[in-house]
Design a protein around this motif. Sequence first.
Motif, PDB file in Angstrom:
ATOM      1  N   TYR A 176       0.854  -1.268   0.058  1.00 20.73           N
ATOM      2  CA  TYR A 176       0.009  -0.101   0.112  1.00 20.73           C
ATOM      3  C   TYR A 176       0.877   1.334  -0.042  1.00 20.73           C
ATOM      4  CZ  TYR A 176      -3.694  -3.332   1.251  1.00 20.73           C
ATOM      5  OH  TYR A 176      -4.488  -4.590   1.177  1.00 20.73           O
ATOM      6  N   GLN A 187      -2.774   8.644  -7.234  1.00 24.99           N
ATOM      7  CA  GLN A 187      -3.010   7.320  -7.310  1.00 24.99           C
ATOM      8  C   GLN A 187      -3.800   6.470  -6.332  1.00 24.99           C
ATOM      9  OE1 GLN A 187       0.710   4.698  -5.978  1.00 24.99           O
ATOM     10  NE2 GLN A 187       1.501   6.935  -6.362  1.00 24.99           N
ATOM     11  N   THR A 188      -4.755   5.523  -6.761  1.00 27.03           N
ATOM     12  CA  THR A 188      -5.674   4.755  -5.791  1.00 27.03           C
ATOM     13  C   THR A 188      -4.887   3.238  -5.645  1.00 27.03           C
ATOM     14  OG1 THR A 188      -7.514   6.196  -5.794  1.00 27.03           O
ATOM     15  CG2 THR A 188      -7.784   3.925  -5.475  1.00 27.03           C
ATOM     16  N   ALA A 215      -3.371  -0.690  -8.722  1.00 24.18           N
ATOM     17  CA  ALA A 215      -3.562   0.641  -8.651  1.00 24.18           C
ATOM     18  C   ALA A 215      -4.009   1.195  -9.828  1.00 24.18           C
ATOM     19  CB  ALA A 215      -2.053   1.360  -8.332  1.00 24.18           C
ATOM     20  N   LEU A 233      -8.884  11.921  -9.352  1.00 20.15           N
ATOM     21  CA  LEU A 233      -8.929  11.132  -8.417  1.00 20.15           C
ATOM     22  C   LEU A 233     -10.156  11.050  -7.744  1.00 20.15           C
ATOM     23  CD1 LEU A 233      -7.574   8.986  -6.300  1.00 20.15           C
ATOM     24  CD2 LEU A 233      -6.826  11.284  -5.156  1.00 20.15           C
ATOM     25  N   LEU A 280     -13.101   8.296  -7.183  1.00 24.59           N
ATOM     26  CA  LEU A 280     -13.655   7.614  -5.867  1.00 24.59           C
ATOM     27  C   LEU A 280     -14.952   7.865  -5.690  1.00 24.59           C
ATOM     28  CD1 LEU A 280     -10.489   8.945  -3.684  1.00 24.59           C
ATOM     29  CD2 LEU A 280     -11.149   6.430  -4.722  1.00 24.59           C
ATOM     30  N   VAL A 309     -16.561   4.783  -8.542  1.00 26.00           N
ATOM     31  CA  VAL A 309     -15.351   3.613  -8.849  1.00 26.00           C
ATOM     32  C   VAL A 309     -15.936   2.490  -9.816  1.00 26.00           C
ATOM     33  CG1 VAL A 309     -13.889   1.767  -7.877  1.00 26.00           C
ATOM     34  CG2 VAL A 309     -14.374   3.866  -6.579  1.00 26.00           C
ATOM     35  N   VAL A 352     -11.136   0.140  -2.210  1.00 24.37           N
ATOM     36  CA  VAL A 352      -9.918   0.904  -2.231  1.00 24.37           C
ATOM     37  C   VAL A 352      -9.359   0.885  -0.758  1.00 24.37           C
ATOM     38  CG1 VAL A 352      -9.222   3.538  -2.169  1.00 24.37           C
ATOM     39  CG2 VAL A 352     -11.005   2.661  -3.766  1.00 24.37           C
ATOM     40  N   SER A 375      -5.463   6.160  -0.970  1.00 18.37           N
ATOM     41  CA  SER A 375      -5.278   7.179  -2.111  1.00 18.37           C
ATOM     42  C   SER A 375      -4.150   8.159  -1.809  1.00 18.37           C
ATOM     43  CB  SER A 375      -6.538   7.733  -2.580  1.00 18.37           C
ATOM     44  OG  SER A 375      -7.589   7.022  -3.032  1.00 18.37           O
ATOM     45  N   TYR A 376      -3.473   8.452  -2.753  1.00 18.70           N
ATOM     46  CA  TYR A 376      -2.595   9.522  -2.835  1.00 18.70           C
ATOM     47  C   TYR A 376      -2.575  10.646  -3.668  1.00 18.70           C
ATOM     48  CZ  TYR A 376      -0.002   5.669   0.047  1.00 18.70           C
ATOM     49  OH  TYR A 376       0.366   4.866   0.848  1.00 18.70           O
ATOM     50  N   GLU A 420      -1.022  11.173   1.501  1.00 22.62           N
ATOM     51  CA  GLU A 420      -2.230  10.536   1.482  1.00 22.62           C
ATOM     52  C   GLU A 420      -3.381  11.626   1.344  1.00 22.62           C
ATOM     53  OE1 GLU A 420      -3.948   7.619   4.536  1.00 22.62           O
ATOM     54  OE2 GLU A 420      -2.027   7.031   4.952  1.00 22.62           O
TER      55      GLU A 420
END
Length: 200
Positions: A59, A86-87, A94, A103, A107, A110, A122, A125-126, A137
């Motif tokens: 992760y 990214q998720t 990913a 992003l 979310l 999805v 999920v 996410s970043y 994050e």
Amino acid sequence: MRQLSPRLLSSGGLTIAFATSLLLLADGQPGRDIDLFNNELCIVAPATPYDPAAGQSMYAPRPVPAAARCPVCGMYPARYPHWAAQTIFKDGAAHYFDSPVNLFDFLHKVSHYDRRYTLDDVAVSYVRDLESGRWIEAGQAHFVHGSTITGPMQTADLPAFASRTAADAFARQHRGTVLTAADMTPRLLASLSRNSQHRH
């Protein structure tokens, strides 16, 4: 339906014949209600699988692959390193995004963009800090909405910052309001997105 001559069907005429037959109704008149290019089919690349050989925890944020495409808009996130996001899913796969807007849009929907997953799948996410490029994050980041700085799609976006102090300083210099992930409502995202006509 009207007959097509053998000459039309030869030497590449088959494609023209097929298109013509789709456009003609039984009475031979052009079909006005047929939308050949209605964008009902949109192919999204699958999420990038986790590679244990890369030496990263499942992760942890990852470098964005050059060939990865954003599942929301189709752009290449690696080309926009300070805006990328990214998720990572619970199975380690990913998806990569060219901006925080895409992003958060992902979310909220999805399974709309990737039917193999739901929001429950999920893991984390970043987003990238706009100044340093460091991964943070998404839930811990501060975003500036309504600034004069445009994102990868040359429209307003949501530049991300690791600290509230940095986000406030950016907002003072470039205008805008500081928000968090909890403020990312579908209505706000729709006002920022250029993907409203990009149906999946």
